[in-house]
Design an enzyme around this catalytic site. Structure first.
Site, PDB file in Angstrom:
ATOM      1  N   HIS A 308      10.185  -7.005  56.184  1.00  0.00           N
ATOM      2  CA  HIS A 308      10.554  -7.350  54.813  1.00  0.00           C
ATOM      3  C   HIS A 308       9.911  -6.336  53.893  1.00  0.00           C
ATOM      4  O   HIS A 308       8.800  -5.885  54.145  1.00  0.00           O
ATOM      5  CB  HIS A 308      10.051  -8.759  54.458  1.00  0.00           C
ATOM      6  CG  HIS A 308      10.705  -9.332  53.258  1.00  0.00           C
ATOM      7  ND1 HIS A 308      10.265  -9.074  51.979  1.00  0.00           N
ATOM      8  CD2 HIS A 308      11.797 -10.132  53.136  1.00  0.00           C
ATOM      9  CE1 HIS A 308      11.057  -9.701  51.122  1.00  0.00           C
ATOM     10  NE2 HIS A 308      11.990 -10.341  51.794  1.00  0.00           N
ATOM     11  N   ASP A 365      15.400 -15.121  57.853  1.00  0.00           N
ATOM     12  CA  ASP A 365      16.651 -15.147  58.616  1.00  0.00           C
ATOM     13  C   ASP A 365      16.449 -15.259  60.119  1.00  0.00           C
ATOM     14  O   ASP A 365      17.418 -15.401  60.857  1.00  0.00           O
ATOM     15  CB  ASP A 365      17.474 -13.883  58.309  1.00  0.00           C
ATOM     16  CG  ASP A 365      18.021 -13.916  56.896  1.00  0.00           C
ATOM     17  OD1 ASP A 365      18.403 -15.008  56.458  1.00  0.00           O
ATOM     18  OD2 ASP A 365      18.057 -12.875  56.244  1.00  0.00           O
TER      19      ASP A 365
HETATM   20  N1  CMC Z   1      12.828  -3.463  63.616  1.00  0.00           N
HETATM   21  C1  CMC Z   1      12.206  -2.313  63.971  1.00  0.00           C
HETATM   22  N2  CMC Z   1      11.542  -1.501  63.118  1.00  0.00           N
HETATM   23  C2  CMC Z   1      11.523  -1.874  61.816  1.00  0.00           C
HETATM   24  C3  CMC Z   1      12.148  -3.052  61.366  1.00  0.00           C
HETATM   25  C4  CMC Z   1      12.817  -3.858  62.311  1.00  0.00           C
HETATM   26  N3  CMC Z   1      13.431  -4.988  61.930  1.00  0.00           N
HETATM   27  N4  CMC Z   1      11.974  -3.165  60.025  1.00  0.00           N
HETATM   28  C5  CMC Z   1      11.270  -2.094  59.657  1.00  0.00           C
HETATM   29  N5  CMC Z   1      10.989  -1.312  60.734  1.00  0.00           N
HETATM   30  C6  CMC Z   1      10.161  -0.095  60.756  1.00  0.00           C
HETATM   31  C7  CMC Z   1      10.918   1.096  60.142  1.00  0.00           C
HETATM   32  O1  CMC Z   1      11.636   1.795  61.132  1.00  0.00           O
HETATM   33  C8  CMC Z   1       9.787   1.896  59.562  1.00  0.00           C
HETATM   34  O2  CMC Z   1       9.118   2.566  60.616  1.00  0.00           O
HETATM   35  P1  CMC Z   1       8.457   4.038  60.362  1.00  0.00           P
HETATM   36  O3  CMC Z   1       7.383   3.786  59.349  1.00  0.00           O
HETATM   37  O4  CMC Z   1       7.962   4.446  61.689  1.00  0.00           O
HETATM   38  O5  CMC Z   1       9.570   4.893  59.844  1.00  0.00           O
HETATM   39  C9  CMC Z   1       8.809   0.821  59.045  1.00  0.00           C
HETATM   40  O6  CMC Z   1       9.056  -0.329  59.898  1.00  0.00           O
HETATM   41  C10 CMC Z   1       9.026   0.454  57.571  1.00  0.00           C
HETATM   42  O7  CMC Z   1      10.395   0.052  57.430  1.00  0.00           O
HETATM   43  P2  CMC Z   1      11.301   0.357  56.163  1.00  0.00           P
HETATM   44  O8  CMC Z   1      12.720   0.497  56.619  1.00  0.00           O
HETATM   45  O9  CMC Z   1      10.703   1.471  55.366  1.00  0.00           O
HETATM   46  O10 CMC Z   1      11.128  -0.993  55.379  1.00  0.00           O
HETATM   47  P3  CMC Z   1      12.007  -1.491  54.167  1.00  0.00           P
HETATM   48  O11 CMC Z   1      11.091  -2.244  53.276  1.00  0.00           O
HETATM   49  O12 CMC Z   1      12.754  -0.355  53.562  1.00  0.00           O
HETATM   50  O13 CMC Z   1      13.081  -2.464  54.839  1.00  0.00           O
HETATM   51  C11 CMC Z   1      14.109  -4.380  55.773  1.00  0.00           C
HETATM   52  C12 CMC Z   1      12.977  -3.837  54.869  1.00  0.00           C
HETATM   53  C13 CMC Z   1      14.129  -5.900  55.644  1.00  0.00           C
HETATM   54  C14 CMC Z   1      15.449  -3.826  55.294  1.00  0.00           C
HETATM   55  C15 CMC Z   1      13.826  -3.962  57.240  1.00  0.00           C
HETATM   56  O14 CMC Z   1      12.589  -4.484  57.663  1.00  0.00           O
HETATM   57  C16 CMC Z   1      14.951  -4.382  58.177  1.00  0.00           C
HETATM   58  O15 CMC Z   1      15.942  -3.651  58.316  1.00  0.00           O
HETATM   59  N6  CMC Z   1      14.827  -5.591  58.846  1.00  0.00           N
HETATM   60  C17 CMC Z   1      15.880  -6.088  59.688  1.00  0.00           C
HETATM   61  C18 CMC Z   1      16.961  -6.736  58.833  1.00  0.00           C
HETATM   62  C19 CMC Z   1      16.517  -8.071  58.266  1.00  0.00           C
HETATM   63  O16 CMC Z   1      15.957  -8.904  58.959  1.00  0.00           O
HETATM   64  N7  CMC Z   1      16.818  -8.281  56.967  1.00  0.00           N
HETATM   65  C20 CMC Z   1      16.513  -9.530  56.277  1.00  0.00           C
HETATM   66  C21 CMC Z   1      15.460  -9.361  55.259  1.00  0.00           C
HETATM   67  S1  CMC Z   1      14.800 -10.899  54.628  1.00  0.00           S
HETATM   68  C22 CMC Z   1      16.133 -11.768  53.959  1.00  0.00           C
HETATM   69  C23 CMC Z   1      16.878 -11.122  52.865  1.00  0.00           C
HETATM   70  O17 CMC Z   1      16.415 -10.203  52.195  1.00  0.00           O
HETATM   71  O18 CMC Z   1      17.987 -11.537  52.649  1.00  0.00           O
END
Ligand code: CMC
Length: 430
Positions: A308, A365
């Site tokens: 998140h 989720d």
């Molecule tokens: N699985 C594997 N690696 C992950 C994941 C994941 N679900 N989420 C983040 N990472 C890694 C990402 O690759 C990055 O690694 P590195 O630093 O080595 O490059 C690090 O963690 C930071 O991730 P980010 O993409 O910079 O984080 P963000 O804040 O931009 O993204 C997110 C947040 C929710 C989009 C992401 O965690 C994600 O794609 N999660 C899976 C989808 C999900 O469950 N979404 C629902 C969110 S909560 C409900 C809502 O908002 O509606």
């Protein structure tokens, strides 16, 4: 009152700007950057708004480090245990919990707005029977605008209130019709002798030839999910609703823009994606292989329902839903192997250095889809259910924005990295 300030100095020119720092009631203070461009001739760049507060708000507070979520000061754990979705919706919109009379009036008025114009039912026929429900929802919510456009003055607080009532009241009707249309079932009018959640289940699942009796365990489980999804501060869809609303657009069109944003699997679409992921994993023995793929930067697989932008701790909503899922499966005597896989996946991920070091925890989720599934809600309807609940937060945030004294259109700036000026060349000379 602002007493603190931050000075930003351009080392190249020696010019400085003093920026006031504003303190909220909780959370990180914010640096007010409005004079930066005027004094330094520079914009600020913050891709993905990782450090930018786009508005002031008194609705929801969340502390991502501590895993805290509150609406109007009430902890989500208390609301989840003691409140109802309609009461939480009232709270988001009005700022305080209602007394009995206020609540009764509110429930009554929501019931009175539960119908949609009869013509609106025909919009559904324009979609393929197997269209994704979020595409239908974005369309039919925007279509509601066509019934109330000329009669809605967004600068009149009474009209804003009426709009909020209509949005909250009509969403169950609009969402249930998507499912009915896709399943070849006749549309069902709301039954005002039923409560809000029960009425939604009635419109979704009743059979025209049979009496419908909702399972109270299912009603309570759905009520809980609606409460937990009602609002979540300035997330992508809420920010979209605010941005669309800042252009003075029709509020139903703004909510439709929120639906479109929620659809994405990085946001609300994750609940559907989690189930697809658990189906793909299929057996506990495949979990480690899947987790390895999620860690591999050359593979675009992510653990859906994990991570998140704000929570760097267990999402408090996920904690509540995990327990509710366990209780529901027990109470309904359901054996859901996917729940076992989800719990094992969570255990393995939370012991893995990749997830620990990046502070990736289950989010709202991760378990919600398992509850929807236990209630026989089809997977592609999960995100519309989320939208139904989130519409309360969207409309509360839209109302708050319009009543802000500093309200103005949202207009981000950019760092231009495109071509420098060049002359047009005729096509035969290129
Ligand atoms: N699985 C594997 N690696 C992950 C994941 C994941 N679900 N989420 C983040 N990472 C890694 C990402 O690759 C990055 O690694 P590195 O630093 O080595 O490059 C690090 O963690 C930071 O991730 P980010 O993409 O910079 O984080 P963000 O804040 O931009 O993204 C997110 C947040 C929710 C989009 C992401 O965690 C994600 O794609 N999660 C899976 C989808 C999900 O469950 N979404 C629902 C969110 S909560 C409900 C809502 O908002 O509606």
């Amino acid at each position: 009152m602002t007493t603190r300030s931050v000075t930003i100095t351009d080392n190249a020119t020696g010019k400085s700007v003093e920026c006031p720092v504003h303190e909220g009631n909780y959370g990180a203070p914010v640096i007010d950057l409005k004079n930066v461009y005027k004094e330094l001739g520079m914009f600020t760049l913050d891709i993905g708004y990782a450090s930018t507060a786009a508005c002031r708000s008194a609705i929801t507070y969340l502390d991502g480090e501590e895993g805290v979520l509150m609406h109007r000061g009430y902890p989500i754990e208390q609301l989840a245990e003691k409140s109802t979705f309609l009461e939480v919706a009232y709270l988001l919109i009005n700022g305080d919990l209602p007394n009995q009379k206020q609540f009764d009036d509110w429930v009554h008025v929501i019931k009175m707005h539960g119908m949609t114009h009869e013509h609106l039912s025909r919009f559904y026929q324009g979609y393929r029977y197997d269209a994704h429900p979020m595409s239908v929802l974005a369309g039919v919510v925007a279509a509601v605008a066509s019934y109330y456009h000329d009669t809605t003055d967004i600068y009149n607080p009474n009209d804003r209130r009426l709009t909020a009532q209509r949005v909250i009241a009509k969403m169950p009707n609009l969402v249930s019709k998507i499912y009915r249309y896709g399943s070849g079932l006749p549309f069902v009018y709301p039954d005002n002798s039923r409560g809000f959640v029960e009425n939604f289940m009635y419109m979704m699942f009743s059979w025209p030839t049979e009496p419908f009796v909702a399972n109270p365990v299912a009603v309570r489980a759905l009520e809980l999910l609606f409460i937990l999804h009602a609002d979540h501060e300035q997330n992508a869809s809420t920010s979209t609703v605010r941005l669309a609303g800042s252009a003075e657009s029709n509020p139903y069109a703004c909510i439709s823009a929120g639906v479109a944003t929620l659809w994405g699997k990085a946001h609300g679409g994750a609940n559907e994606a989690v189930i697809q992921m658990l189906q793909e994993i299929e057996k506990p023995r495949n979990i480690r292989k899947f987790v390895d793929r999620a860690k591999d930067k050359n593979d675009n697989v992510r653990l859906m329902g994990f991570g998140h932008r704000v929570y760097k701790n267990y999402d408090p909503r996920a904690k509540i839903i995990r327990k509710a899922c366990h209780d529901l499966l027990d109470e309904m005597h359901l054996n859901q192997p996917m729940f076992e896989i989800a719990m094992e996946l969570e255990r393995i991920a939370l012991e893995d250095d990749y997830f620990i070091s990046r502070k990736l925890y289950p989010n709202v989720d991760f378990y919600s889809g398992l509850i929807y599934q236990a209630l026989n809600i089809p997977t592609n309807m999960f995100t519309p259910m989320f939208a139904l609940a989130r519409s309360a937060g969207w409309i509360a945030q839209w109302m708050e924005m319009l009543s802000d004294d500093d309200f103005r259109i949202g207009r981000p700036r950019q760092l231009y990295i495109g071509a420098k000026q060049r002359d047009y060349v005729a096509i035969n000379s290129r």
